[in-house]
Scaffold this motif. Structure first.
Motif, PDB file in Angstrom:
ATOM      1  N   ILE A 254       1.024  -1.408  -0.267  1.00  0.00           N
ATOM      2  CA  ILE A 254      -0.578   0.160   0.278  1.00  0.00           C
ATOM      3  C   ILE A 254       0.611   1.202   0.110  1.00  0.00           C
ATOM      4  O   ILE A 254       0.932   2.188  -1.472  1.00  0.00           O
ATOM      5  CB  ILE A 254      -0.891  -0.015   0.927  1.00  0.00           C
ATOM      6  N   ARG A 265      -8.790   3.699   6.197  1.00  0.00           N
ATOM      7  CA  ARG A 265      -9.983   3.223   5.338  1.00  0.00           C
ATOM      8  C   ARG A 265      -9.449   2.104   5.313  1.00  0.00           C
ATOM      9  O   ARG A 265     -10.879   0.997   5.179  1.00  0.00           O
ATOM     10  CB  ARG A 265      -9.267   3.095   4.140  1.00  0.00           C
ATOM     11  N   LEU A 266      -8.590   1.150   6.137  1.00  0.00           N
ATOM     12  CA  LEU A 266      -8.455  -0.480   5.992  1.00  0.00           C
ATOM     13  C   LEU A 266      -8.694  -0.709   7.405  1.00  0.00           C
ATOM     14  O   LEU A 266      -9.307  -1.808   7.615  1.00  0.00           O
ATOM     15  CB  LEU A 266      -7.366  -0.831   5.357  1.00  0.00           C
ATOM     16  N   SER A 584      -5.238 -10.992  -3.030  1.00  0.00           N
ATOM     17  CA  SER A 584      -6.090 -10.154  -2.854  1.00  0.00           C
ATOM     18  C   SER A 584      -6.034  -9.147  -4.078  1.00  0.00           C
ATOM     19  O   SER A 584      -6.340  -7.702  -3.861  1.00  0.00           O
ATOM     20  CB  SER A 584      -6.435  -9.427  -1.549  1.00  0.00           C
ATOM     21  N   ASN A 586      -6.904  -8.379  -6.916  1.00  0.00           N
ATOM     22  CA  ASN A 586      -7.581  -7.787  -7.566  1.00  0.00           C
ATOM     23  C   ASN A 586      -8.641  -6.827  -7.135  1.00  0.00           C
ATOM     24  O   ASN A 586      -9.020  -6.922  -5.717  1.00  0.00           O
ATOM     25  CB  ASN A 586      -8.858  -8.849  -7.805  1.00  0.00           C
ATOM     26  N   GLY A 587      -8.465  -5.516  -7.004  1.00  0.00           N
ATOM     27  CA  GLY A 587      -8.954  -4.887  -6.419  1.00  0.00           C
ATOM     28  C   GLY A 587      -8.066  -3.516  -5.945  1.00  0.00           C
ATOM     29  O   GLY A 587      -8.563  -2.521  -4.995  1.00  0.00           O
ATOM     30  N   PHE A 588      -7.503  -4.377  -5.588  1.00  0.00           N
ATOM     31  CA  PHE A 588      -5.758  -3.557  -4.991  1.00  0.00           C
ATOM     32  C   PHE A 588      -6.080  -2.415  -4.813  1.00  0.00           C
ATOM     33  O   PHE A 588      -5.812  -1.443  -4.206  1.00  0.00           O
ATOM     34  CB  PHE A 588      -4.900  -4.817  -4.317  1.00  0.00           C
ATOM     35  N   SER A 590      -7.480  -0.007  -6.789  1.00  0.00           N
ATOM     36  CA  SER A 590      -8.261   0.467  -6.757  1.00  0.00           C
ATOM     37  C   SER A 590      -9.351   1.231  -5.695  1.00  0.00           C
ATOM     38  O   SER A 590      -9.366   2.353  -4.915  1.00  0.00           O
ATOM     39  CB  SER A 590     -10.215  -0.461  -7.338  1.00  0.00           C
ATOM     40  N   LEU A 591      -8.137   0.637  -4.773  1.00  0.00           N
ATOM     41  CA  LEU A 591      -8.585   1.439  -2.858  1.00  0.00           C
ATOM     42  C   LEU A 591      -7.170   2.169  -2.663  1.00  0.00           C
ATOM     43  O   LEU A 591      -7.613   3.436  -2.138  1.00  0.00           O
ATOM     44  CB  LEU A 591      -7.702  -0.058  -1.777  1.00  0.00           C
TER      45      LEU A 591
ATOM     46  N   ARG B  65     -13.535  -4.787   4.834  1.00  0.00           N
ATOM     47  CA  ARG B  65     -12.962  -4.842   4.246  1.00  0.00           C
ATOM     48  C   ARG B  65     -12.300  -6.168   3.314  1.00  0.00           C
ATOM     49  O   ARG B  65     -11.656  -5.820   2.507  1.00  0.00           O
ATOM     50  CB  ARG B  65     -11.327  -5.714   5.254  1.00  0.00           C
ATOM     51  N   GLN B  67     -13.158  -6.265  -0.363  1.00  0.00           N
ATOM     52  CA  GLN B  67     -12.689  -6.189  -1.443  1.00  0.00           C
ATOM     53  C   GLN B  67     -10.503  -6.826  -0.918  1.00  0.00           C
ATOM     54  O   GLN B  67      -9.635  -7.318  -2.176  1.00  0.00           O
ATOM     55  CB  GLN B  67     -12.503  -5.128  -2.374  1.00  0.00           C
ATOM     56  N   PHE B  68     -10.330  -6.222   0.640  1.00  0.00           N
ATOM     57  CA  PHE B  68      -8.336  -6.482   0.625  1.00  0.00           C
ATOM     58  C   PHE B  68      -8.381  -7.312   0.687  1.00  0.00           C
ATOM     59  O   PHE B  68      -7.393  -7.574  -0.335  1.00  0.00           O
ATOM     60  CB  PHE B  68      -8.511  -5.261   1.699  1.00  0.00           C
ATOM     61  N   HIS B  69      -9.113  -8.401   1.424  1.00  0.00           N
ATOM     62  CA  HIS B  69      -7.910  -9.107   1.499  1.00  0.00           C
ATOM     63  C   HIS B  69      -8.836 -10.898   0.572  1.00  0.00           C
ATOM     64  O   HIS B  69      -8.735 -11.624   1.017  1.00  0.00           O
ATOM     65  CB  HIS B  69      -8.600  -9.847   3.209  1.00  0.00           C
ATOM     66  N   GLY B  70      -9.775 -10.532   0.221  1.00  0.00           N
ATOM     67  CA  GLY B  70      -9.506 -11.310  -1.367  1.00  0.00           C
ATOM     68  C   GLY B  70     -11.230 -11.949  -1.083  1.00  0.00           C
ATOM     69  O   GLY B  70     -11.199 -13.291  -1.312  1.00  0.00           O
ATOM     70  N   GLU B  99     -18.310   2.097  -6.090  1.00  0.00           N
ATOM     71  CA  GLU B  99     -16.229   1.263  -5.976  1.00  0.00           C
ATOM     72  C   GLU B  99     -15.840   0.742  -5.422  1.00  0.00           C
ATOM     73  O   GLU B  99     -15.258   0.014  -6.986  1.00  0.00           O
ATOM     74  CB  GLU B  99     -15.624   2.788  -5.722  1.00  0.00           C
ATOM     75  N   ARG B 100     -16.751  -0.286  -4.870  1.00  0.00           N
ATOM     76  CA  ARG B 100     -15.286  -1.328  -4.072  1.00  0.00           C
ATOM     77  C   ARG B 100     -16.687  -2.766  -4.257  1.00  0.00           C
ATOM     78  O   ARG B 100     -15.754  -3.691  -3.913  1.00  0.00           O
ATOM     79  CB  ARG B 100     -15.451  -0.669  -2.601  1.00  0.00           C
ATOM     80  N   SER B 103     -18.518  -4.925  -6.439  1.00  0.00           N
ATOM     81  CA  SER B 103     -18.273  -6.133  -8.148  1.00  0.00           C
ATOM     82  C   SER B 103     -17.702  -7.073  -7.113  1.00  0.00           C
ATOM     83  O   SER B 103     -17.655  -8.216  -7.864  1.00  0.00           O
ATOM     84  CB  SER B 103     -16.235  -5.394  -8.107  1.00  0.00           C
TER      85      SER B 103
END
Ligand SMILES: Nc1nc2c(ncn2[C@@H]2O[C@H](COP(=O)(O)OP(=O)(O)O)[C@@H](O)[C@H]2O)c(=O)[nH]1
Ligand SMILES: [Mg+2]
Lengths: 592, 259
Positions: A254, A265-266, A584, A586-588, A590-591, B65, B67-70, B99-100, B103
């Protein structure tokens, strides 16, 4: 009165690793920053002496190291002796670290008209500064950060990114504190620019400890009088707890992509987990001892529970953990996995805290990625969490798998465990399991103890554990509990002092007498009534060790059981077992 | 009892998605426990089984979270309904859905239904605010029990008809939510004329007062009923589709039919 002195706590100065700083114009900026920081954090700061670490060590007279291993000759620290006299620096020396702090001190003196305060005994104030930590709830977020009460908190913890972005603050919202954090960051980056790492700053009332881990900077501002080492290890736990939710690899990525990323955010929603960790570290000695506390249980019962776990398996299951009343009942591990690495106590502590902090909604079954930072900081395990005794929710089952899709398979393992436990009436037996009273040891004068055996020689992969009785009167109130823990922390700090580690300390305090003893086989902290004599203490400890030996089976998990869930043990190396976080990706981006 | 727990195979899957703090867990807690509690934080995903008539509905509550950890796609796999939740006082939380989170629903059933839910309506809507028993809005620490008046009432209409008394400016209007629903349909490639209308699928709720919470879940359960029936039929026809098989299959499964 307790007049034993804490050398660490009374040493005034800035400790800076590495060679002395170059004196340069940036020092002025730093001085301004420092005084700003002073405004925010401690208006009464009086930094009087700065020294490099090596110089400092000479300034601190301590008892000569004693090698009393295996024998019980005791040496008391003289209660009356003033062990340490501070030199008051006058700012004429050339060390720039010293210069900077002197500037700070002068700035503070002029601004606030404060004089140099007299020294007070470190343990005097302990326990009276603050009421015990509030229960989970995170109401501290709304605190007024300009209020005196905010400053008076015993231990502040801040987490910020290298770019100075606030990530977490124990008290008050990060937004309200962003300027304070900015100042801290200025301090850190100033020292970094000189190829130094700032490690700690001491003032009259506070110890400020910095820890940089990758792109994160963690700061502790403490008036608890804990040793720098202890505070640093607490910061490390905070870092690891963050890692346990995000993995180290993700955090690095990141910040590689975006230096000023707002990590909140995370971590949104995770403040309570960090709040919980900090409260737990203040009140649970497991963290201090880096050892797990298991619930005393008849070994036959513990074995039968282990067998139940051993039978309920599914491919890719690596750890099965059973917990009751926040203490360990048993852990079963995949055979191939523990050949690579053992389950570290710290990982279990983080896991337990994570569960505790999210336990408010206990009816469901949880499936979540969790990283065990000491096992592997870059990988997730997929963890199934479920309570077996709703609605009481004291018995908790944790099943860790490397397969993210395994939820239903793992949930089915839980059903089988539940069935087997019902058939054997295990829950009823577990409910009867109790922590024990020190009176069971059967010796007068012994009030409390903590005993941590080191690995048994024939099973060096054993989980590090400790045993300790219930805290009973006079340590039954929150204040008194905290006071005893503070005494233990003080003893622990001296036993593990970097400069002068000790093997044995006999400490006569006002309301109790303590003895700490470390050998190659164990680490032991004992608390006696104040009137105990040395000879008597020795007898008691001998009896205590004999009692522990006798009760060993019940007090500890003797041989952590194993199972084989993976048909092909070849793929069981650490890296291959736990899934890398690549998935993870995918989409990472875009965060960011 | 273990026997019965083994029998409780989910017939249908519902997933709550949305940014952290919008109130997903509170909504579910309000619906299943009839309470509002302030000390909840979600790790990962939490799986609940809810009895709905003769059916078992599985509900996944997620942490935000995903989208982050899949794991998000795992939680959503085979879902029959997805509740996309935002906070009516926080415009960003609606933007994040698009946005998140949208998908992540790619792994849901092809005929999955979507509800767009604006929670914390008590903060913007007098009607939602008044649903609560005590007028003291600051009592978030203690558990507040659902208003007797509300629970005694027949199920309120699926969507609030109009917003009568707006107490302070909303950050997300109902029109924003309706428009977002339209974009969901477009994203899914669904025909707006044959899909469930936005009017029916956009909700404003308050987990705190209980406003519209039952209406939301009950409307959704009703709508996924055909999906449940189909699943039951499938299960009867081929005995292979059940948890036992998923377990034995282990390892890497593709998009399996199980839950
Ligand atoms: N005023 C108000 N606050 C709410 C409502 N629902 C949840 N909250 C609060 O919002 C915060 C986040 O709720 P939570 O359910 O944990 O959100 P989640 O992260 O989406 O699961 C908590 O402090 C709740 O008390 C609501 O309907 N009204
Ligand atoms: Mg939640």
């Amino acid at each position: 009165m307790d007049t034993d002195n804490d050398q660490e706590g009374e040493t005034q100065g800035v400790k800076i690793c590495g060679p002395p700083l170059e004196v340069n114009t940036a020092a002025d900026t730093l001085a301004t920053s420092l005084s700003l920081l002073g405004n925010h954090m401690f208006p009464d700061v009086v930094a009087r002496k700065a020294a490099r670490e090596d110089e400092r060590a000479q300034d601190v007279p301590e008892e000569p190291p004693q090698d009393t291993e295996g024998s019980l000759s005791l040496q008391a620290t003289e209660p009356e002796s003033q062990e340490h006299q501070d030199d008051v620096a006058d700012g004429t020396q050339s060390d720039s670290g010293e210069f900077v702090v002197t500037v700070l001190a002068k700035a503070k003196l002029e601004e606030q008209g404060l004089g140099v305060k007299g020294h007070s005994s470190p343990l005097l104030e302990v326990g009276i500064q603050e009421s015990p930590p509030a229960a989970h709830g995170g109401s501290h977020r709304d605190e007024d950060v300009t209020a005196e009460s905010w400053r008076r908190h015993r231990k502040h913890i801040f987490v910020l990114s290298e770019a100075g972005k606030p990530i977490y603050s124990r008290y008050g919202s990060e937004e309200a504190l962003s300027s304070t954090m900015g100042v801290m960051m200025a301090l850190v980056s100033f020292v970094q620019s000189g190829d130094n790492n700032i490690r700690s700053v001491y003032s009259e009332e506070h110890t400020v400890v910095f820890l940089q881990k990758g792109p994160l900077v963690l700061v502790c501002v403490s008036s608890s009088r804990q040793s720098e080492q202890q505070l640093r290890s607490e910061l490390l736990y905070v870092y690891y707890q963050i890692i346990s939710m995000l993995t180290q690899a993700s955090i690095s990525r990141i910040f590689e992509h975006k230096k000023n990323y707002d990590l909140r955010r995370l971590l949104a929603g995770s403040e309570k987990i960090l709040d919980g960790l900090l409260d737990l570290m203040d009140s649970d000695p497991s963290f201090l001892l880096t050892a797990v506390h298991c619930l005393p249980l008849a070994s036959s019962l513990r074995d039968s529970l282990s067998q139940i776990l051993q039978k309920a398996i599914t491919p890719n299951l690596v750890f099965s953990i059973l917990i009751a009343k926040n203490q360990l009942l048993t852990v079963v591990q995949e055979r191939a996995v523990i050949e690579d690495a053992r389950l570290e106590p710290a990982d279990i502590h983080l896991l337990l805290n994570l569960i505790g902090a999210s336990s408010a909604f206990q009816a469901g079954e949880i499936w979540t990625p969790i990283c065990l930072p000491l096992f592997n900081p870059d990988c997730y395990f997929y963890t199934y969490i479920s309570y077996l005794d709703p609605p009481e929710c004291t018995v908790c089952l944790l099943l860790l798998s490397t397969d993210k899709e395994a939820f239903y398979a793992v949930a089915e393992c839980k059903r089988r465990i539940e069935e087997a436990m019902a058939a054997q009436g295990s829950l009823g037996l577990i409910a009867k399991a109790q922590t024990y009273s020190v009176s069971q040891v059967g010796v007068a004068d012994l009030r409390h103890f903590m005993y941590k055996p080191f690995d048994v020689p024939d099973n060096h992969r054993q989980l590090t554990q400790f045993t300790s009785p219930e805290m009973e009167a006079p340590y039954h109130t929150e204040e008194e509990k905290m006071r005893l823990l503070d005494l233990y922390r003080y003893m622990h700090g001296r036993i593990h002092s970097n400069s002068r580690p000790l093997k044995l300390i006999y400490h006569v305090a006002e309301r109790e007498t303590l003895l700490a003893w470390v050998t190659s086989k164990f680490e032991l902290y004992t608390c006696f009534s104040p009137l105990v004599t040395k000879a008597c203490a020795i007898t008691v400890i001998t009896k205590l060790l004999r009692w522990i030996k006798k009760e060993e089976e019940r007090l500890f998990i003797r041989y952590p059981p194993k199972y084989s869930t993976t048909p092909n043990p070849a793929k069981s190396s650490r890296g291959a077992k736990a899934e890398q976080t690549d998935s993870s990706d995918n989409g990472f981006l875009s965060l960011l | 009892m273990p026997e019965s727990s083994k029998m409780r195979k989910p017939d249908v899957k519902v997933v709550l998605l949305g940014d952290t703090n919008v109130g997903k867990t509170s909504l579910l807690h309000r619906y299943t426990e009839r309470k509002f509690k302030d000390t909840i934080s979600t790790v990962g995903g939490a799986f609940f089984l809810k009895q709905w008539g003769p059916y078992n509905v599985s509900i996944w509550d997620t942490a935000g979270r995903e989208q982050f950890h899949g794991l998000g796609s795992m939680y959503c796999r085979g879902a029959a309904a997805v509740i996309l939740t935002y906070d009516v006082t926080n415009w960003q939380s609606l933007a994040e859905l698009e946005e998140r989170f949208l998908s992540l629903t790619d792994t849901a059933n092809h005929d999955c239904i979507y509800a767009v839910v604006g929670n914390k309506a008590d903060l913007t809507d007098t009607k939602a605010y008044l649903s609560q028993e005590t007028p003291d809005a600051n009592q978030t620490e203690s558990e507040e029990h659902r208003s007797d008046v509300l629970s005694a009432c027949p199920t309120p209409p699926a969507s609030p008809v109009s917003i009568s008394g707006v107490t302070f400016p909303k950050q997300v209007t109902r029109e924003d939510a309706l428009a977002f629903y339209g974009r969901i349909l477009r994203y899914k490639g669904s025909d707006e004329r044959t899909s469930l209308p936005a009017e029916k699928m956009c909700f404003e709720t308050s987990a705190k007062t209980g406003y519209n919470v039952d209406a939301l879940f009950e409307a959704l359960f009703d709508l996924v009923l055909p999906s449940m029936l189909r699943k039951r039929n499938e299960n009867q026809q081929s005995a292979t589709v059940d948890l036992e098989v998923c377990r034995k299959g282990g390892g890497k499964r593709g998009r399996s039919t199980c839950c």
